[in-house]
Design a protein around this motif. Structure first.
Motif, PDB file in Angstrom:
ATOM      1  N   GLN A   2      -7.239  32.492  61.727  1.00 56.34           N
ATOM      2  CA  GLN A   2      -8.538  33.125  61.927  1.00 56.34           C
ATOM      3  C   GLN A   2      -8.596  33.878  63.248  1.00 56.34           C
ATOM      4  O   GLN A   2      -9.247  34.912  63.374  1.00 56.34           O
ATOM      5  N   SER A   3      -7.852  33.286  64.263  1.00 55.91           N
ATOM      6  CA  SER A   3      -7.868  33.952  65.565  1.00 55.91           C
ATOM      7  C   SER A   3      -7.174  35.299  65.541  1.00 55.91           C
ATOM      8  O   SER A   3      -7.362  36.131  66.434  1.00 55.91           O
ATOM      9  N   LEU A   4      -6.367  35.490  64.507  1.00 57.59           N
ATOM     10  CA  LEU A   4      -5.643  36.764  64.387  1.00 57.59           C
ATOM     11  C   LEU A   4      -6.377  37.779  63.523  1.00 57.59           C
ATOM     12  O   LEU A   4      -5.977  38.938  63.461  1.00 57.59           O
ATOM     13  N   ALA A   5      -7.401  37.278  62.831  1.00 58.19           N
ATOM     14  CA  ALA A   5      -8.118  38.166  61.917  1.00 58.19           C
ATOM     15  C   ALA A   5      -8.700  39.338  62.688  1.00 58.19           C
ATOM     16  O   ALA A   5      -9.196  39.198  63.809  1.00 58.19           O
ATOM     17  N   GLY A   6      -8.661  40.492  62.037  1.00 54.77           N
ATOM     18  CA  GLY A   6      -9.205  41.682  62.657  1.00 54.77           C
ATOM     19  C   GLY A   6      -8.263  42.341  63.621  1.00 54.77           C
ATOM     20  O   GLY A   6      -8.621  43.318  64.264  1.00 54.77           O
ATOM     21  N   HIS A   7      -7.113  41.779  63.823  1.00 53.99           N
ATOM     22  CA  HIS A   7      -6.118  42.371  64.720  1.00 53.99           C
ATOM     23  C   HIS A   7      -4.843  42.722  63.932  1.00 53.99           C
ATOM     24  O   HIS A   7      -4.577  42.173  62.863  1.00 53.99           O
ATOM     25  N   THR A   8      -4.049  43.626  64.471  1.00 54.84           N
ATOM     26  CA  THR A   8      -2.776  43.993  63.818  1.00 54.84           C
ATOM     27  C   THR A   8      -1.672  43.010  64.129  1.00 54.84           C
ATOM     28  O   THR A   8      -0.588  43.088  63.542  1.00 54.84           O
ATOM     29  N   GLU A   9      -1.923  42.062  65.012  1.00 52.25           N
ATOM     30  CA  GLU A   9      -0.872  41.137  65.399  1.00 52.25           C
ATOM     31  C   GLU A   9      -0.368  40.310  64.221  1.00 52.25           C
ATOM     32  O   GLU A   9       0.817  39.982  64.138  1.00 52.25           O
ATOM     33  N   TRP A  10      -1.310  39.938  63.319  1.00 48.45           N
ATOM     34  CA  TRP A  10      -0.874  39.113  62.177  1.00 48.45           C
ATOM     35  C   TRP A  10       0.162  39.863  61.327  1.00 48.45           C
ATOM     36  O   TRP A  10       1.093  39.274  60.790  1.00 48.45           O
ATOM     37  N   LEU A  11      -0.025  41.191  61.191  1.00 50.49           N
ATOM     38  CA  LEU A  11       0.939  41.971  60.399  1.00 50.49           C
ATOM     39  C   LEU A  11       2.308  41.970  61.078  1.00 50.49           C
ATOM     40  O   LEU A  11       3.348  41.794  60.433  1.00 50.49           O
ATOM     41  N   ARG A  12       2.337  42.135  62.400  1.00 44.25           N
ATOM     42  CA  ARG A  12       3.596  42.123  63.135  1.00 44.25           C
ATOM     43  C   ARG A  12       4.315  40.791  62.987  1.00 44.25           C
ATOM     44  O   ARG A  12       5.530  40.734  62.766  1.00 44.25           O
ATOM     45  N   LEU A  13       3.571  39.661  63.062  1.00 42.73           N
ATOM     46  CA  LEU A  13       4.185  38.347  62.927  1.00 42.73           C
ATOM     47  C   LEU A  13       4.835  38.166  61.555  1.00 42.73           C
ATOM     48  O   LEU A  13       5.907  37.574  61.427  1.00 42.73           O
ATOM     49  N   VAL A  14       4.161  38.675  60.532  1.00 44.15           N
ATOM     50  CA  VAL A  14       4.687  38.518  59.164  1.00 44.15           C
ATOM     51  C   VAL A  14       5.949  39.352  58.968  1.00 44.15           C
ATOM     52  O   VAL A  14       6.996  38.848  58.531  1.00 44.15           O
ATOM     53  N   VAL A  15       5.858  40.645  59.277  1.00 42.12           N
ATOM     54  CA  VAL A  15       6.997  41.526  58.958  1.00 42.12           C
ATOM     55  C   VAL A  15       8.210  41.207  59.809  1.00 42.12           C
ATOM     56  O   VAL A  15       9.352  41.466  59.413  1.00 42.12           O
ATOM     57  N   ASP A  16       7.990  40.627  61.008  1.00 42.16           N
ATOM     58  CA  ASP A  16       9.137  40.269  61.833  1.00 42.16           C
ATOM     59  C   ASP A  16       9.903  39.070  61.285  1.00 42.16           C
ATOM     60  O   ASP A  16      11.020  38.784  61.747  1.00 42.16           O
ATOM     61  N   GLN A  17       9.319  38.356  60.360  1.00 44.21           N
ATOM     62  CA  GLN A  17      10.037  37.243  59.733  1.00 44.21           C
ATOM     63  C   GLN A  17      10.929  37.715  58.582  1.00 44.21           C
ATOM     64  O   GLN A  17      11.756  36.965  58.075  1.00 44.21           O
ATOM     65  N   VAL A  18      10.760  38.934  58.150  1.00 46.25           N
ATOM     66  CA  VAL A  18      11.508  39.478  57.007  1.00 46.25           C
ATOM     67  C   VAL A  18      12.868  39.978  57.481  1.00 46.25           C
ATOM     68  O   VAL A  18      12.958  40.728  58.461  1.00 46.25           O
ATOM     69  N   SER A  19      13.949  39.570  56.794  1.00 45.06           N
ATOM     70  CA  SER A  19      15.298  40.001  57.187  1.00 45.06           C
ATOM     71  C   SER A  19      15.598  41.439  56.771  1.00 45.06           C
ATOM     72  O   SER A  19      16.484  42.079  57.325  1.00 45.06           O
ATOM     73  N   ASP A  20      14.867  41.960  55.763  1.00 45.53           N
ATOM     74  CA  ASP A  20      15.054  43.354  55.342  1.00 45.53           C
ATOM     75  C   ASP A  20      14.480  44.290  56.401  1.00 45.53           C
ATOM     76  O   ASP A  20      13.608  43.909  57.193  1.00 45.53           O
ATOM     77  N   TYR A  21      14.957  45.528  56.398  1.00 43.88           N
ATOM     78  CA  TYR A  21      14.355  46.540  57.263  1.00 43.88           C
ATOM     79  C   TYR A  21      13.025  46.983  56.658  1.00 43.88           C
ATOM     80  O   TYR A  21      12.944  47.304  55.453  1.00 43.88           O
ATOM     81  N   LEU A  22      11.976  47.051  57.488  1.00 47.64           N
ATOM     82  CA  LEU A  22      10.685  47.628  57.099  1.00 47.64           C
ATOM     83  C   LEU A  22      10.304  48.629  58.180  1.00 47.64           C
ATOM     84  O   LEU A  22      10.300  48.293  59.376  1.00 47.64           O
ATOM     85  N   PHE A  23      10.002  49.871  57.788  1.00 50.46           N
ATOM     86  CA  PHE A  23       9.684  50.871  58.803  1.00 50.46           C
ATOM     87  C   PHE A  23       8.815  51.972  58.219  1.00 50.46           C
ATOM     88  O   PHE A  23       8.774  52.189  57.000  1.00 50.46           O
ATOM     89  N   ILE A  24       8.067  52.643  59.119  1.00 50.62           N
ATOM     90  CA  ILE A  24       7.234  53.791  58.750  1.00 50.62           C
ATOM     91  C   ILE A  24       7.564  54.915  59.722  1.00 50.62           C
ATOM     92  O   ILE A  24       7.724  54.700  60.932  1.00 50.62           O
ATOM     93  N   LYS A  25       7.674  56.150  59.170  1.00 50.07           N
ATOM     94  CA  LYS A  25       7.927  57.328  60.005  1.00 50.07           C
ATOM     95  C   LYS A  25       6.894  58.406  59.693  1.00 50.07           C
ATOM     96  O   LYS A  25       6.388  58.500  58.562  1.00 50.07           O
ATOM     97  N   ASP A  26       6.626  59.239  60.723  1.00 46.70           N
ATOM     98  CA  ASP A  26       5.657  60.326  60.519  1.00 46.70           C
ATOM     99  C   ASP A  26       6.364  61.546  59.944  1.00 46.70           C
ATOM    100  O   ASP A  26       7.551  61.505  59.614  1.00 46.70           O
ATOM    101  N   ARG A  27       5.613  62.652  59.851  1.00 48.19           N
ATOM    102  CA  ARG A  27       6.175  63.857  59.222  1.00 48.19           C
ATOM    103  C   ARG A  27       7.320  64.456  60.038  1.00 48.19           C
ATOM    104  O   ARG A  27       8.114  65.242  59.522  1.00 48.19           O
ATOM    105  N   ASP A  28       7.441  64.086  61.302  1.00 48.71           N
ATOM    106  CA  ASP A  28       8.558  64.557  62.126  1.00 48.71           C
ATOM    107  C   ASP A  28       9.715  63.561  62.121  1.00 48.71           C
ATOM    108  O   ASP A  28      10.646  63.664  62.936  1.00 48.71           O
ATOM    109  N   CYS A  29       9.646  62.610  61.176  1.00 43.93           N
ATOM    110  CA  CYS A  29      10.701  61.596  61.018  1.00 43.93           C
ATOM    111  C   CYS A  29      10.860  60.746  62.284  1.00 43.93           C
ATOM    112  O   CYS A  29      11.977  60.321  62.628  1.00 43.93           O
ATOM    113  N   ARG A  30       9.759  60.479  62.959  1.00 43.80           N
ATOM    114  CA  ARG A  30       9.770  59.597  64.120  1.00 43.80           C
ATOM    115  C   ARG A  30       9.140  58.263  63.744  1.00 43.80           C
ATOM    116  O   ARG A  30       8.206  58.215  62.939  1.00 43.80           O
ATOM    117  N   PHE A  31       9.694  57.180  64.311  1.00 41.71           N
ATOM    118  CA  PHE A  31       9.186  55.849  63.999  1.00 41.71           C
ATOM    119  C   PHE A  31       7.745  55.691  64.506  1.00 41.71           C
ATOM    120  O   PHE A  31       7.436  55.996  65.678  1.00 41.71           O
TER     121      PHE A  31
END
Length: 738
Positions: free
Chosen positions: A2-31
């Motif tokens: 609950q303390s993480l609700a409303g923040h992006t930190e919870w998303l970072r904690l989850v995806v950092d546990q995944v061994s696969d690569y997860l990434f997003i890039k903009d239209r200039d192909c920058r992370f």
């Protein structure tokens, strides 16, 4: 949470546990987002540090361009690219394969403003696939006769692709078994390879020298401190080599062929070594080396005499023709000398063939010691040698002095089998251009002069004189007699039986021409066959042999005897006849004989003359159902890759290799190599000249199941063959001669 609700930190904690690569890039192909797995494999401590960076900031230009092209295509098309394979190069230089999917990211208005990517590690699977593909490619390279350095380099590249950070090397043990020679090392510094080329093996000679000496693997994790490397640390240090694992490459008969080594620049070697992969690599290397050496041995046998190591008759013609071209250009002389050992038969009869062979070896060595290195010495056959002398030594005065020294060297006492005796020789010489302008004529005239030396009492030498050629009139008379003999039924056939070595069953016959002259009696084939070949009459003689063989097969068939394979020799002149296939077809049809009952025996040298024509003609004969055999295998053109293109069915091992096969390890190795090569070509193998049970037993152990020779029966008449057929019906071939 609950303390993480409303923040992006919870998303970072989850995806950092995944061994696969997860990434997003903009239209200039920058992370704009990446999880911990992406950052760690790129050598970046915190994934946040990736934000705003492009692949060009991280990867090599080539990789960066590929990634960007893929991602821009996804954004341009608006279509995802799913489950495709790509790889990254980590900072330590290791490669990681991934299965990637990249999706376009659209806003509410449908505009694509970036991509989302996910990649899964498939390195283990990919390496397995690459290993299987690589091993198949190596085997294909071996089977198709690619050069050994090329095969070994491909093998090492495959291993280096499997084991990160490893530098591979293969060293080959030389013929003396004492030194290691460079084989392949695609990633090791050339200067290092040059330094170790020729190193002598021993108890403490680095990893490879020790492994080759002991026949056991040698693992050294620290080159700088290990006593095995003490004399060589200064050699390894400049190249940053810190560890080495060396494994001996062992042949099928347990002999060391060389070493396979893995080096590292920094860190120990044991942690990257995989025993099964090493075993597979060493086995492939052994196959490649043994295959190459077997082919080299067969090629050597085609060009050299096995007993003395001297070039043979086939090689003489080639070298002499080239010398004559040079002599014509430079206006210099060339002398051809025939040298024949006097009364050599009495040596064999008195002491046996083993001592006779030693005498030939000693004579060849003595002549070689007298003859300067830039001149040619050849064993022509039997107890005959040919010397080819060029330049100033070919002038008559110098030539007389040289031949006198040869004569004296040969005649020096020999001490063999507890006996001391002298061997003498008779020599005859012809000189270019006075005595002939071609190799054939010079050889013929030197031979004529040598026989004049024999008539003059032996142990001397004679220069050719044209008056010596009057004896050729006798050949012309005999040639005319041959023509008459073919027209008046003076010729007849004898048949030498061929047997299954294991069951003793008759499997075939070889038809042999014989001549019963009305005045001279039986003329030996060694007299009339060469004359027929020289005169061109061999074509007519060959046609008669096929006709008579067909008639005989027809007679046996009419008497109810089962069909049996009939082998017929084909001369070069016959084979060159454009109407050969038509003649054969018509002859078989006239006598009602099936083509499958006949086998044509063709020499290797015949195939070498015009390979394309030979393939076409043999294919026509094979399409008829005839069987095709290579006769006297090992004495002519023995390139495995060339023989593969001919539609042959059987290979005949020449009798010269069988003679000592029961007792001589060298001859045994040659015969086994020929049998192995025959199998790899898909050919059945038959041995000629089998005269003893010991030879027969050796052939059976070596995998040769067919043989012919005096052990089973001398050439015999048709009536005697009938008795054989009645007593031992022919085997149903079961692939023996098919």
């Amino acid at each position: 949470m609950q303390s993480l609700a409303g923040h992006t930190e919870w998303l970072r904690l989850v995806v950092d546990q995944v061994s696969d690569y997860l990434f997003i890039k903009d239209r200039d192909c920058r992370f704009v987002f990446a999880n911990r797995s992406v950052a760690e494999d790129l050598g970046i401590k915190n994934a946040v540090d990736l934000l705003g960076r492009s692949d060009a900031d991280i990867h090599s230009p080539q990789l960066a361009r590929k990634y960007e092209a893929d991602e821009r295509e996804v954004m341009r098309s608006g279509e995802p690219k799913i489950d495709f394979e790509e790889f990254i190069i980590r900072p330590d230089g290791t490669r990681k394969w991934v299965s990637s999917s990249k999706f376009p990211l659209r806003g509410e208005n449908g505009v694509v403003y970036g991509i989302f990517g996910i990649s899964r590690d498939i390195t283990a699977r990919k390496r397995t696939e690459l290993l299987m593909t690589g091993q198949a490619r190596i085997l294909e390279m071996i089977a198709t006769g690619r050069p050994l350095p090329e095969v070994l380099e491909a093998l090492l590249c495959m291993i280096e692709e499997q084991l990160d950070g490893v530098l591979g090397s293969i060293l080959l043990l030389d013929e003396s078994g004492k030194r290691l020679l460079h084989g392949a090392a695609p990633s090791l510094p050339k200067a290092y390879c040059d330094h170790i080329h020729g190193v002598e093996i021993g108890q403490a000679v680095g990893s490879c020298g020790t492994a080759a000496f002991t026949g056991q693997p040698v693992i050294v994790d620290d080159i700088m401190t290990n006593p095995l490397w003490a004399p060589y640390t200064a050699l390894a240090e400049p190249f940053g080599l810190t560890s080495c694992w060396s494994t001996p490459i062992i042949s099928h008969d347990k002999k060391v062929l060389g070493t396979f080594a893995m080096y590292r620049q920094g860190g120990p070697i044991a942690d990257v070594a995989e025993s099964k992969l090493i075993a597979d690599t060493v086995r492939l290397a052994a196959i490649a080396i043994e295959r190459t050496r077997a082919e080299e041995r067969i090629r050597f046998l085609a060009e050299n005499d096995t007993l003395t190591g001297l070039p043979n008759r086939r090689e003489l013609e080639h070298q002499l023709e080239q010398l004559l071209v040079d002599a014509e250009k430079n206006k210099t002389g060339v002398a051809v000398v025939f040298c024949d050992i006097d009364r050599f038969k009495s040596v064999n009869d008195s002491f046996g063939h083993a001592i006779g062979d030693l005498v030939l070896q000693i004579v060849s060595e003595r002549i070689r010691e007298v003859l300067p290195d830039d001149h040619i010495l050849i064993r022509f056959g039997g107890d005959e040698f040919v010397l080819v002398i060029s330049g100033g030594l070919a002038e008559k005065t110098n030539l007389q002095e040289l031949l006198g020294r040869v004569r004296a060297a040969v005649a020096a006492p020999m001490h063999l089998a507890g006996q001391t005796f002298r061997i003498t020789c008779s020599m005859g010489t012809s000189v270019y251009p006075e005595d002939g302008a071609t190799a054939e004529v010079l050889l013929q005239h030197a031979d004529t002069a040598m026989y004049q030396s024999k008539k003059s009492g032996r142990d001397t030498f004679q220069f050719y004189d044209r008056m010596m050629s009057e004896g050729s009139l006798m050949d012309l008379t005999l040639l005319e007699d041959m023509r008459v003999g073919l027209e008046s039924n003076q010729f007849f056939l004898e048949y030498q039986p061929q047997f299954d070595l294991q069951s003793g069953q008759l499997i075939g016959l070889e038809a042999l021409a014989r001549w019963n002259h009305p005045k001279k009696g039986r003329v030996p084939p060694s007299r009339f066959i060469p004359l027929a070949e020289e005169s061109g009459l061999i074509g007519a003689l060959g046609d008669w042999v096929l006709e008579e063989a067909c008639r005989q097969v027809q007679r046996w068939n009419e008497k109810g005897y089962d069909p049996i394979l009939m082998a017929v020799n084909v001369s070069q002149r016959q084979f060159s006849d454009v109407n050969l296939v038509k003649k054969v077809k018509e002859t078989l049809q006239v006598h009602g004989v099936k083509p499958s009952a006949f086998e044509f025996e063709i020499t290797e040298s015949l195939l070498a003359e015009s390979p394309q024509m030979a393939v076409a003609k043999l294919s026509e004969l094979r399409a008829m159902g005839m069987k095709l055999a290579i006769d006297d295998f090992g004495t002519g053109y023995s390139s495995l890759s060339a023989l593969r293109s001919f539609p042959l069915t059987r290979l005949k091992i020449d009798r010269t290799f069988i003679e000592n096969a029961a007792s001589d390890p060298g001859s045994q190795g040659i015969v086994r190599s020929i049998i192995l090569l025959g199998r790899e070509l898909g050919l059945n193998v038959i041995a000629e000249g089998v005269e003893t049970n010991a030879q027969k037993e050796f052939l059976l152990r070596s995998g040769c199941v067919c043989g012919q020779g005096y052990l089973f029966g001398a050439p015999m008449g048709a009536d005697e063959i009938v008795k054989l057929l009645a007593r031992s019906p022919p085997a149903q071939l079961r692939g023996i001669a098919s």
